[in-house]
Design a protein around this motif. Structure first.
Motif, PDB file in Angstrom:
ATOM      1  N   PHE A  13       0.838  -1.193   0.000  1.00 18.57           N
ATOM      2  CA  PHE A  13       0.000   0.000   0.000  1.00 18.57           C
ATOM      3  C   PHE A  13       0.868   1.236   0.000  1.00 18.57           C
ATOM      4  O   PHE A  13       2.074   1.183   0.236  1.00 18.57           O
ATOM      5  CB  PHE A  13      -0.984  -0.009   1.177  1.00 18.57           C
ATOM      6  N   ALA A  14       0.241   2.365  -0.281  1.00 19.59           N
ATOM      7  CA  ALA A  14       0.938   3.649  -0.299  1.00 19.59           C
ATOM      8  C   ALA A  14       0.064   4.691   0.394  1.00 19.59           C
ATOM      9  O   ALA A  14      -1.158   4.557   0.462  1.00 19.59           O
ATOM     10  CB  ALA A  14       1.213   4.075  -1.733  1.00 19.59           C
ATOM     11  N   VAL A  15       0.726   5.715   0.899  1.00 20.68           N
ATOM     12  CA  VAL A  15       0.041   6.840   1.526  1.00 20.68           C
ATOM     13  C   VAL A  15       0.262   8.055   0.629  1.00 20.68           C
ATOM     14  O   VAL A  15       1.404   8.407   0.323  1.00 20.68           O
ATOM     15  CB  VAL A  15       0.591   7.115   2.943  1.00 20.68           C
ATOM     16  N   LEU A  16      -0.835   8.681   0.196  1.00 17.36           N
ATOM     17  CA  LEU A  16      -0.781   9.864  -0.644  1.00 17.36           C
ATOM     18  C   LEU A  16      -1.300  11.058   0.141  1.00 17.36           C
ATOM     19  O   LEU A  16      -2.152  10.900   1.020  1.00 17.36           O
ATOM     20  CB  LEU A  16      -1.650   9.680  -1.889  1.00 17.36           C
ATOM     21  N   SER A  17      -0.792  12.242  -0.174  1.00 20.07           N
ATOM     22  CA  SER A  17      -1.243  13.457   0.504  1.00 20.07           C
ATOM     23  C   SER A  17      -1.367  14.607  -0.483  1.00 20.07           C
ATOM     24  O   SER A  17      -0.792  14.583  -1.567  1.00 20.07           O
ATOM     25  CB  SER A  17      -0.268  13.841   1.626  1.00 20.07           C
ATOM     26  N   ARG A  18      -2.130  15.602  -0.071  1.00 24.61           N
ATOM     27  CA  ARG A  18      -2.241  16.853  -0.829  1.00 24.61           C
ATOM     28  C   ARG A  18      -2.713  17.930   0.133  1.00 24.61           C
ATOM     29  O   ARG A  18      -3.388  17.636   1.114  1.00 24.61           O
ATOM     30  CB  ARG A  18      -3.183  16.719  -2.024  1.00 24.61           C
ATOM     31  N   GLU A  19      -2.345  19.159  -0.146  1.00 19.61           N
ATOM     32  CA  GLU A  19      -2.784  20.289   0.673  1.00 19.61           C
ATOM     33  C   GLU A  19      -3.660  21.198  -0.164  1.00 19.61           C
ATOM     34  O   GLU A  19      -3.393  21.421  -1.345  1.00 19.61           O
ATOM     35  CB  GLU A  19      -1.582  21.048   1.232  1.00 19.61           C
ATOM     36  N   GLU A  20      -4.713  21.695   0.472  1.00 19.65           N
ATOM     37  CA  GLU A  20      -5.666  22.576  -0.196  1.00 19.65           C
ATOM     38  C   GLU A  20      -6.104  23.658   0.779  1.00 19.65           C
ATOM     39  O   GLU A  20      -5.976  23.514   1.992  1.00 19.65           O
ATOM     40  CB  GLU A  20      -6.913  21.797  -0.639  1.00 19.65           C
ATOM     41  N   MET A  21      -6.663  24.713   0.249  1.00 15.53           N
ATOM     42  CA  MET A  21      -7.332  25.748   1.036  1.00 15.53           C
ATOM     43  C   MET A  21      -8.821  25.619   0.729  1.00 15.53           C
ATOM     44  O   MET A  21      -9.218  25.626  -0.440  1.00 15.53           O
ATOM     45  CB  MET A  21      -6.831  27.139   0.660  1.00 15.53           C
ATOM     46  N   LEU A  22      -9.635  25.472   1.783  1.00 16.89           N
ATOM     47  CA  LEU A  22     -11.077  25.354   1.617  1.00 16.89           C
ATOM     48  C   LEU A  22     -11.778  26.556   2.253  1.00 16.89           C
ATOM     49  O   LEU A  22     -11.324  27.056   3.278  1.00 16.89           O
ATOM     50  CB  LEU A  22     -11.600  24.079   2.285  1.00 16.89           C
ATOM     51  N   PRO A  23     -12.901  26.978   1.674  1.00 18.88           N
ATOM     52  CA  PRO A  23     -13.639  28.113   2.238  1.00 18.88           C
ATOM     53  C   PRO A  23     -14.544  27.708   3.405  1.00 18.88           C
ATOM     54  O   PRO A  23     -15.325  28.515   3.885  1.00 18.88           O
ATOM     55  CB  PRO A  23     -14.465  28.612   1.049  1.00 18.88           C
ATOM     56  N   PHE A  24     -14.439  26.461   3.858  1.00 16.63           N
ATOM     57  CA  PHE A  24     -15.257  25.958   4.956  1.00 16.63           C
ATOM     58  C   PHE A  24     -14.455  24.920   5.734  1.00 16.63           C
ATOM     59  O   PHE A  24     -13.490  24.364   5.219  1.00 16.63           O
ATOM     60  CB  PHE A  24     -16.556  25.336   4.432  1.00 16.63           C
ATOM     61  N   ALA A  25     -14.863  24.676   6.960  1.00 18.08           N
ATOM     62  CA  ALA A  25     -14.220  23.637   7.767  1.00 18.08           C
ATOM     63  C   ALA A  25     -14.706  22.272   7.282  1.00 18.08           C
ATOM     64  O   ALA A  25     -15.911  22.038   7.206  1.00 18.08           O
ATOM     65  CB  ALA A  25     -14.557  23.821   9.238  1.00 18.08           C
ATOM     66  N   PRO A  26     -13.794  21.376   6.907  1.00 19.02           N
ATOM     67  CA  PRO A  26     -14.219  20.070   6.397  1.00 19.02           C
ATOM     68  C   PRO A  26     -14.824  19.206   7.498  1.00 19.02           C
ATOM     69  O   PRO A  26     -14.415  19.270   8.648  1.00 19.02           O
ATOM     70  CB  PRO A  26     -12.912  19.459   5.886  1.00 19.02           C
ATOM     71  N   GLN A  27     -15.823  18.421   7.108  1.00 17.67           N
ATOM     72  CA  GLN A  27     -16.506  17.533   8.044  1.00 17.67           C
ATOM     73  C   GLN A  27     -16.624  16.147   7.418  1.00 17.67           C
ATOM     74  O   GLN A  27     -16.758  16.030   6.193  1.00 17.67           O
ATOM     75  CB  GLN A  27     -17.896  18.061   8.353  1.00 17.67           C
ATOM     76  N   PRO A  28     -16.598  15.104   8.236  1.00 19.01           N
ATOM     77  CA  PRO A  28     -16.797  13.752   7.707  1.00 19.01           C
ATOM     78  C   PRO A  28     -18.120  13.654   6.951  1.00 19.01           C
ATOM     79  O   PRO A  28     -19.124  14.247   7.346  1.00 19.01           O
ATOM     80  CB  PRO A  28     -16.812  12.871   8.959  1.00 19.01           C
ATOM     81  N   GLY A  29     -18.075  12.947   5.846  1.00 20.84           N
ATOM     82  CA  GLY A  29     -19.273  12.731   5.040  1.00 20.84           C
ATOM     83  C   GLY A  29     -19.365  13.604   3.807  1.00 20.84           C
ATOM     84  O   GLY A  29     -20.032  13.236   2.849  1.00 20.84           O
ATOM     85  N   ILE A  30     -18.703  14.766   3.811  1.00 22.20           N
ATOM     86  CA  ILE A  30     -18.751  15.601   2.610  1.00 22.20           C
ATOM     87  C   ILE A  30     -17.838  15.004   1.547  1.00 22.20           C
ATOM     88  O   ILE A  30     -16.908  14.255   1.850  1.00 22.20           O
ATOM     89  CB  ILE A  30     -18.375  17.072   2.885  1.00 22.20           C
ATOM     90  N   GLU A  31     -18.114  15.328   0.311  1.00 19.31           N
ATOM     91  CA  GLU A  31     -17.280  14.866  -0.786  1.00 19.31           C
ATOM     92  C   GLU A  31     -16.548  16.055  -1.391  1.00 19.31           C
ATOM     93  O   GLU A  31     -17.113  17.139  -1.533  1.00 19.31           O
ATOM     94  CB  GLU A  31     -18.120  14.166  -1.853  1.00 19.31           C
ATOM     95  N   ILE A  32     -15.297  15.825  -1.748  1.00 18.57           N
ATOM     96  CA  ILE A  32     -14.468  16.834  -2.400  1.00 18.57           C
ATOM     97  C   ILE A  32     -14.249  16.382  -3.839  1.00 18.57           C
ATOM     98  O   ILE A  32     -13.899  15.229  -4.089  1.00 18.57           O
ATOM     99  CB  ILE A  32     -13.093  16.982  -1.696  1.00 18.57           C
ATOM    100  N   GLN A  33     -14.454  17.291  -4.791  1.00 18.49           N
ATOM    101  CA  GLN A  33     -14.261  16.974  -6.205  1.00 18.49           C
ATOM    102  C   GLN A  33     -13.023  17.696  -6.722  1.00 18.49           C
ATOM    103  O   GLN A  33     -12.998  18.918  -6.807  1.00 18.49           O
ATOM    104  CB  GLN A  33     -15.482  17.419  -7.023  1.00 18.49           C
ATOM    105  N   TRP A  34     -11.966  16.938  -7.013  1.00 20.64           N
ATOM    106  CA  TRP A  34     -10.776  17.479  -7.658  1.00 20.64           C
ATOM    107  C   TRP A  34     -10.850  17.130  -9.128  1.00 20.64           C
ATOM    108  O   TRP A  34     -11.439  16.104  -9.506  1.00 20.64           O
ATOM    109  CB  TRP A  34      -9.507  16.867  -7.047  1.00 20.64           C
TER     110      TRP A  34
END
Length: 105
Positions: A22-43
């Motif tokens: 397995f591998a661990v991937l990461s990315r950093e972003e700036m969001l206009p809201f505080a992220p919460q479990p259950g929301i989906e992010i579309q890149w």
């Protein structure tokens, strides 16, 4: 705006397998809201990714979020491939933090 570090685990297996590489991937972003479990992010270039956990890191002054795991299907020519995923990660906005070999059974 909120600074968010996203983490994703990618497994070289089509299901949960504790012995798969397995591998661990990461990315950093700036969001206009505080992220919460259950929301989906579309890149771009990716399917929507559901946030599984969201934690505020006082040390990093930002959120740490884990998104859904990805599982490889190495038997289908049109499906997700583990090695291809790692090779393509940078152009999709992800950094490969580490990769781990399969464990012997």
């Amino acid at each position: 705006m909120f600074k968010v570090a996203f983490l994703k685990y990618v497994f070289d297996s089509d299901r949960d397998d504790p012995n798969a590489r397995f591998a661990v991937l990461s990315r950093e972003e700036m969001l206009p809201f505080a992220p919460q479990p259950g929301i989906e992010i579309q890149w771009s270039l990716e399917r929507p990714q559901k946030v599984i956990t969201s934690t505020w890191s006082a040390e990093h002054q930002g959120f740490r979020c884990r998104v859904e795991d990805d599982y490889a299907d190495n038997f289908s020519i049109d499906e997700f491939d583990f090695d291809g995923c790692l090779d393509d990660a940078p152009e999709r906005g992800w950094k490969v933090e580490s990769a781990y070999p399969a464990q012997k059974k």
